[in-house]
Design a protein around this motif. Structure first.
Motif, mmCIF file in Angstrom:
data_model
loop_
_atom_site.group_PDB
_atom_site.id
_atom_site.type_symbol
_atom_site.label_atom_id
_atom_site.label_comp_id
_atom_site.label_asym_id
_atom_site.label_seq_id
_atom_site.Cartn_x
_atom_site.Cartn_y
_atom_site.Cartn_z
ATOM 1 N N THR A 3 0.843 -1.188 0.000
ATOM 2 C CA THR A 3 0.000 0.000 0.000
ATOM 3 C C THR A 3 0.881 1.242 0.000
ATOM 4 O O THR A 3 1.810 1.343 0.821
ATOM 5 N N LYS A 4 0.621 2.161 -0.889
ATOM 6 C CA LYS A 4 1.393 3.401 -0.947
ATOM 7 C C LYS A 4 1.006 4.325 0.202
ATOM 8 O O LYS A 4 -0.181 4.535 0.475
ATOM 9 N N ILE A 5 2.006 4.854 0.883
ATOM 10 C CA ILE A 5 1.776 5.780 1.995
ATOM 11 C C ILE A 5 1.617 7.199 1.452
ATOM 12 O O ILE A 5 2.415 7.664 0.628
ATOM 13 N N ASN A 6 0.576 7.873 1.913
ATOM 14 C CA ASN A 6 0.391 9.286 1.575
ATOM 15 C C ASN A 6 1.311 10.107 2.481
ATOM 16 O O ASN A 6 0.985 10.364 3.641
ATOM 17 N N LYS A 7 2.447 10.503 1.966
ATOM 18 C CA LYS A 7 3.448 11.170 2.804
ATOM 19 C C LYS A 7 2.980 12.521 3.317
ATOM 20 O O LYS A 7 3.449 12.985 4.361
ATOM 21 N N GLU A 8 2.051 13.161 2.623
ATOM 22 C CA GLU A 8 1.567 14.467 3.084
ATOM 23 C C GLU A 8 0.852 14.350 4.424
ATOM 24 O O GLU A 8 0.867 15.287 5.223
ATOM 25 N N ASP A 9 0.227 13.199 4.666
ATOM 26 C CA ASP A 9 -0.506 12.991 5.918
ATOM 27 C C ASP A 9 0.255 12.099 6.892
ATOM 28 O O ASP A 9 -0.260 11.767 7.956
ATOM 29 N N TRP A 10 1.475 11.719 6.517
ATOM 30 C CA TRP A 10 2.253 10.779 7.318
ATOM 31 C C TRP A 10 2.900 11.508 8.487
ATOM 32 O O TRP A 10 3.533 12.561 8.312
ATOM 33 N N SER A 11 2.769 10.956 9.682
ATOM 34 C CA SER A 11 3.280 11.633 10.881
ATOM 35 C C SER A 11 4.791 11.819 10.861
ATOM 36 O O SER A 11 5.318 12.716 11.501
ATOM 37 N N ARG A 12 5.525 10.985 10.109
ATOM 38 C CA ARG A 12 6.973 11.107 10.076
ATOM 39 C C ARG A 12 7.475 11.638 8.729
ATOM 40 O O ARG A 12 8.610 11.351 8.319
ATOM 41 N N ARG A 13 6.649 12.419 8.061
ATOM 42 C CA ARG A 13 7.044 12.975 6.766
ATOM 43 C C ARG A 13 8.346 13.759 6.864
ATOM 44 O O ARG A 13 9.258 13.577 6.062
ATOM 45 N N GLU A 14 8.476 14.644 7.855
ATOM 46 C CA GLU A 14 9.696 15.439 7.988
ATOM 47 C C GLU A 14 10.888 14.556 8.349
ATOM 48 O O GLU A 14 12.006 14.790 7.870
#
Length: 209
Positions: A3-14
């Motif tokens: 499943t592709k992770i939506n990085k914009e909403d991902w808690s560890r994006r930064e």
């Protein structure tokens, strides 16, 4: 499946963007695992101790979500449904080959499925007889001659790898108990020390189960 992770909403994006820019984004720890109960169980039931602790480890990996993240094309992050072990298998001529195995939740089913793959690697030449280069794996190695306290890995910075690397050392008897060094190296863009700690605790629980 993945499943592709939506990085914009991902808690560890930064965190992902920060550590993924490093030349060496992997970090590692070494711990000692009490193998007393696992070793005795394997001997009593005539199991391969190697396969017993390998299955305990990959089961703990699949219980730990962070260990199922991988970096794919265009730096996209994917969560895999199931992770499989890719282990080094030694040969009589002092070489080894990479053996790609399929994870099975039941230990005896796992043994039945992987033993032919191990025998195939042992009876062939070449580093990678299967030709596979999958992302849905953990890279495993065993160093049963050394009770190591730390470990580093050969790395190619040109190859963008994000698979965890888990290594096992020499089984050491101390009194009536058995211990084994275990090294865990992971991609810091995908997980932190907390997640490594979760895996280690689950592995310990399975080895003591």
């Amino acid at each position: 499946m993945r499943t592709k992770i939506n990085k914009e909403d991902w808690s560890r994006r930064e965190h992902f963007e920060f550590f993924n820019s490093f030349e060496e984004p992997f970090f590692g720890v070494c711990v000692r695992i009490n193998c007393t109960k696992a070793y005795k169980t394997a001997k009593e039931k005539n199991y391969s101790f190697f396969l017993y602790y390998l299955h305990a480890s990959i089961s703990a990996v699949n219980q730990t979500e962070a260990f199922r993240y991988r970096i794919g094309e265009n730096n996209e992050v994917y969560l895999y449904d199931v992770i499989h072990p890719s282990a080094t298998i030694s040969r009589p001529d002092d070489t080894f080959g990479f053996c790609y195995m399929k994870y099975r939740e039941d230990f005896e089913d796992f043994c039945t499925s992987v033993k032919p793959e191990i025998e195939k690697v042992q009876n062939m030449s070449g580093l990678n007889p299967s030709g596979k280069d999958d992302k849905d794996v953990v890279h495993y190695s065993a160093i049963p001659w050394i009770d190591f306290q730390s470990l580093s890995h050969a790395r190619s910075y040109y190859y963008k790898d994000s698979c965890p690397k888990i290594s096992f050392g020499k089984l050491v008897k101390e009194g009536e108990e058995y211990f084994m060094s275990t090294s865990v190296h992971v991609h810091h863009a995908l997980m932190d020390g907390k997640h490594v700690g979760e895996y280690i605790e689950r592995f310990k629980t399975r080895m003591d189960g």
